[in-house]
Motif scaffolding. Sequence first.
Motif, PDB file in Angstrom:
ATOM      1  N   VAL A  45     -22.906 -92.949   4.686  1.00  0.00           N
ATOM      2  CA  VAL A  45     -23.499 -92.679   5.999  1.00  0.00           C
ATOM      3  C   VAL A  45     -24.407 -91.456   5.915  1.00  0.00           C
ATOM      4  N   ASN A  46     -25.602 -91.564   6.485  1.00  0.00           N
ATOM      5  CA  ASN A  46     -26.504 -90.410   6.508  1.00  0.00           C
ATOM      6  C   ASN A  46     -27.002 -90.066   7.915  1.00  0.00           C
ATOM      7  N   ARG A  47     -26.424 -90.748   8.921  1.00  0.00           N
ATOM      8  CA  ARG A  47     -26.745 -90.395  10.305  1.00  0.00           C
ATOM      9  C   ARG A  47     -25.538 -90.667  11.196  1.00  0.00           C
ATOM     10  N   VAL A  48     -25.268 -89.721  12.088  1.00  0.00           N
ATOM     11  CA  VAL A  48     -24.148 -89.866  13.028  1.00  0.00           C
ATOM     12  C   VAL A  48     -24.656 -89.656  14.449  1.00  0.00           C
ATOM     13  N   TYR A  49     -24.291 -90.569  15.341  1.00  0.00           N
ATOM     14  CA  TYR A  49     -24.549 -90.399  16.767  1.00  0.00           C
ATOM     15  C   TYR A  49     -23.277 -89.803  17.364  1.00  0.00           C
ATOM     16  N   VAL A 101     -31.748 -87.053  19.221  1.00  0.00           N
ATOM     17  CA  VAL A 101     -30.991 -87.444  20.412  1.00  0.00           C
ATOM     18  C   VAL A 101     -30.941 -88.964  20.466  1.00  0.00           C
ATOM     19  N   HIS A 102     -29.784 -89.480  20.840  1.00  0.00           N
ATOM     20  CA  HIS A 102     -29.592 -90.934  20.880  1.00  0.00           C
ATOM     21  C   HIS A 102     -29.037 -91.339  22.239  1.00  0.00           C
ATOM     22  N   LEU A 103     -29.732 -92.261  22.910  1.00  0.00           N
ATOM     23  CA  LEU A 103     -29.329 -92.711  24.236  1.00  0.00           C
ATOM     24  C   LEU A 103     -28.675 -94.091  24.186  1.00  0.00           C
ATOM     25  N   ASP A 104     -27.609 -94.237  24.954  1.00  0.00           N
ATOM     26  CA  ASP A 104     -26.932 -95.525  25.084  1.00  0.00           C
ATOM     27  C   ASP A 104     -26.811 -95.803  26.589  1.00  0.00           C
ATOM     28  N   ILE A 105     -27.857 -96.386  27.165  1.00  0.00           N
ATOM     29  CA  ILE A 105     -27.927 -96.512  28.622  1.00  0.00           C
ATOM     30  C   ILE A 105     -27.430 -97.878  29.120  1.00  0.00           C
ATOM     31  N   GLU A 106     -27.935 -98.968  28.577  1.00  0.00           N
ATOM     32  CA  GLU A 106     -27.472-100.327  28.888  1.00  0.00           C
ATOM     33  C   GLU A 106     -27.445-100.637  30.394  1.00  0.00           C
ATOM     34  N   PRO A 107     -28.595-100.568  31.082  1.00  0.00           N
ATOM     35  CA  PRO A 107     -28.642-100.761  32.537  1.00  0.00           C
ATOM     36  C   PRO A 107     -28.331-102.178  33.005  1.00  0.00           C
ATOM     37  N   TYR A 108     -28.359-103.139  32.098  1.00  0.00           N
ATOM     38  CA  TYR A 108     -28.035-104.524  32.462  1.00  0.00           C
ATOM     39  C   TYR A 108     -26.563-104.676  32.844  1.00  0.00           C
ATOM     40  N   LEU A 109     -25.775-103.621  32.652  1.00  0.00           N
ATOM     41  CA  LEU A 109     -24.376-103.633  33.084  1.00  0.00           C
ATOM     42  C   LEU A 109     -24.242-103.288  34.567  1.00  0.00           C
ATOM     43  N   LEU A 110     -25.312-102.812  35.168  1.00  0.00           N
ATOM     44  CA  LEU A 110     -25.290-102.432  36.582  1.00  0.00           C
ATOM     45  C   LEU A 110     -25.406-103.659  37.488  1.00  0.00           C
ATOM     46  N   SER A 111     -24.804-103.571  38.661  1.00  0.00           N
ATOM     47  CA  SER A 111     -24.939-104.659  39.646  1.00  0.00           C
ATOM     48  C   SER A 111     -26.395-104.774  40.111  1.00  0.00           C
ATOM     49  N   GLU A 112     -27.111-103.638  40.106  1.00  0.00           N
ATOM     50  CA  GLU A 112     -28.516-103.640  40.527  1.00  0.00           C
ATOM     51  C   GLU A 112     -29.391-104.520  39.629  1.00  0.00           C
ATOM     52  N   TRP A 113     -28.992-104.646  38.365  1.00  0.00           N
ATOM     53  CA  TRP A 113     -29.760-105.472  37.422  1.00  0.00           C
ATOM     54  C   TRP A 113     -29.740-106.932  37.865  1.00  0.00           C
ATOM     55  N   LYS A 114     -28.588-107.386  38.314  1.00  0.00           N
ATOM     56  CA  LYS A 114     -28.464-108.773  38.787  1.00  0.00           C
ATOM     57  C   LYS A 114     -29.248-108.993  40.072  1.00  0.00           C
ATOM     58  N   SER A 162     -33.882 -91.750  19.677  1.00  0.00           N
ATOM     59  CA  SER A 162     -33.589 -93.157  19.428  1.00  0.00           C
ATOM     60  C   SER A 162     -32.669 -93.665  20.526  1.00  0.00           C
ATOM     61  N   GLY A 163     -32.412 -94.968  20.526  1.00  0.00           N
ATOM     62  CA  GLY A 163     -31.562 -95.514  21.573  1.00  0.00           C
ATOM     63  C   GLY A 163     -30.961 -96.850  21.192  1.00  0.00           C
ATOM     64  N   ASP A 164     -29.906 -97.229  21.914  1.00  0.00           N
ATOM     65  CA  ASP A 164     -29.241 -98.511  21.712  1.00  0.00           C
ATOM     66  C   ASP A 164     -29.870 -99.561  22.624  1.00  0.00           C
ATOM     67  N   TYR A 186     -27.144 -86.772  15.457  1.00  0.00           N
ATOM     68  CA  TYR A 186     -27.888 -86.918  16.701  1.00  0.00           C
ATOM     69  C   TYR A 186     -26.920 -86.730  17.876  1.00  0.00           C
ATOM     70  N   ALA A 187     -27.370 -86.069  18.918  1.00  0.00           N
ATOM     71  CA  ALA A 187     -26.576 -85.936  20.141  1.00  0.00           C
ATOM     72  C   ALA A 187     -26.588 -87.273  20.871  1.00  0.00           C
ATOM     73  N   LEU A 188     -25.411 -87.794  21.135  1.00  0.00           N
ATOM     74  CA  LEU A 188     -25.267 -89.102  21.770  1.00  0.00           C
ATOM     75  C   LEU A 188     -24.880 -88.953  23.241  1.00  0.00           C
ATOM     76  N   GLY A 189     -25.625 -89.596  24.096  1.00  0.00           N
ATOM     77  CA  GLY A 189     -25.299 -89.609  25.518  1.00  0.00           C
ATOM     78  C   GLY A 189     -25.496 -90.996  26.076  1.00  0.00           C
ATOM     79  N   GLY A 190     -24.608 -91.411  26.972  1.00  0.00           N
ATOM     80  CA  GLY A 190     -24.746 -92.759  27.502  1.00  0.00           C
ATOM     81  C   GLY A 190     -24.174 -92.934  28.882  1.00  0.00           C
ATOM     82  N   ASP A 191     -24.937 -93.654  29.712  1.00  0.00           N
ATOM     83  CA  ASP A 191     -24.484 -93.993  31.057  1.00  0.00           C
ATOM     84  C   ASP A 191     -25.487 -94.995  31.637  1.00  0.00           C
TER      85      ASP A 191
END
Length: 299
Positions: free
Chosen positions: A63-67, A135-148, A178-180, A95-100
């Motif tokens: 491994v050469n990168r960690v989120y 910095v690495h973002l893990d947002i995944e907005p398709y999980l929100l009810s607003e997406w539907k 970077s991001g997921d 990388y600093a990982l943040g997600g919401d």
Amino acid sequence: MRKMKRIAKQYKIPAILLGVIIVIGVAVMSESHPKTKATWIWDLSKIEGDPSQPVSFLEEEGVNRVYLHIDFETFKPGPYRSFIKEATKADIDVYALGGDPNWALLKNRDSLDRFASIVHDYNNMVGEDEAFKGVHLDIEPYLLSEWKEDSDNVKNQWMMNSVHFIRQVKEKANLAVSGDFPFWIHKEKVPYKDQTLSDWMMEHYDSLTLMAYRNKAEGPNGIQSISEPIVNEARKNGKTVVVGVNIIDTSEGSYTTFHGDAPGAMNEELDVLQNAYKRHDGYEGIAIHDYSHWVDQAK
């Protein structure tokens, strides 16, 4: 490199021949190992105490990168400084990982700004060998009810928040961002434009990590099959994609994870994937989700 030069001097190998040997060696190494091998660390208890233990495992696995996740409520610099310093010694970028999912919405931009500020303030107070490299973002907005309800509206807000966040990070520290993203993001269109959402994200993010969660490299529903459209798109854009796989215990189906598979099964499949993409300019490497389950399964 220095060792090879010493050998050349000892055995009087001509400089031109030495150059050929080096080129061949580098080519072989580049074909047999991904440029990037990453993992997510969400459970900070895994790095507290003696950071040399997790770093040793990561180093052994190449491994050469960690989120590395940042929790707003419990953030304390100490454990991060110790872990990153140890990781730096092993040539592992952190990388600093943040997600919401809510970070996709404009009304929650303050929370996204807070994440950027924590990373910036932390990097300003520590040494270079203790600092986040990205910095690495893990947002995944398709999980929100607003997406539907109105996915185009959510996409627009997600895009605006992405531009805002990336600008902030680049202006303050010029860190890699970077991001997921889901493997199907190329099927989504930018609202009111004939452009794929994945193409737009590649224009703005330095790298995408694709959640291609399958436990077989080949086949119509395998890792390569579902990741290839975006890997090809990345090549056209002069960008790269990290292909992510899963090892957590999930209810989404056994075909989406290597959890519980025979020892060595994941490495075998990833070798197949690596061989398929070894000459592909759009392919950056692989990522295993996540460290906690990976190290537990390796015991």
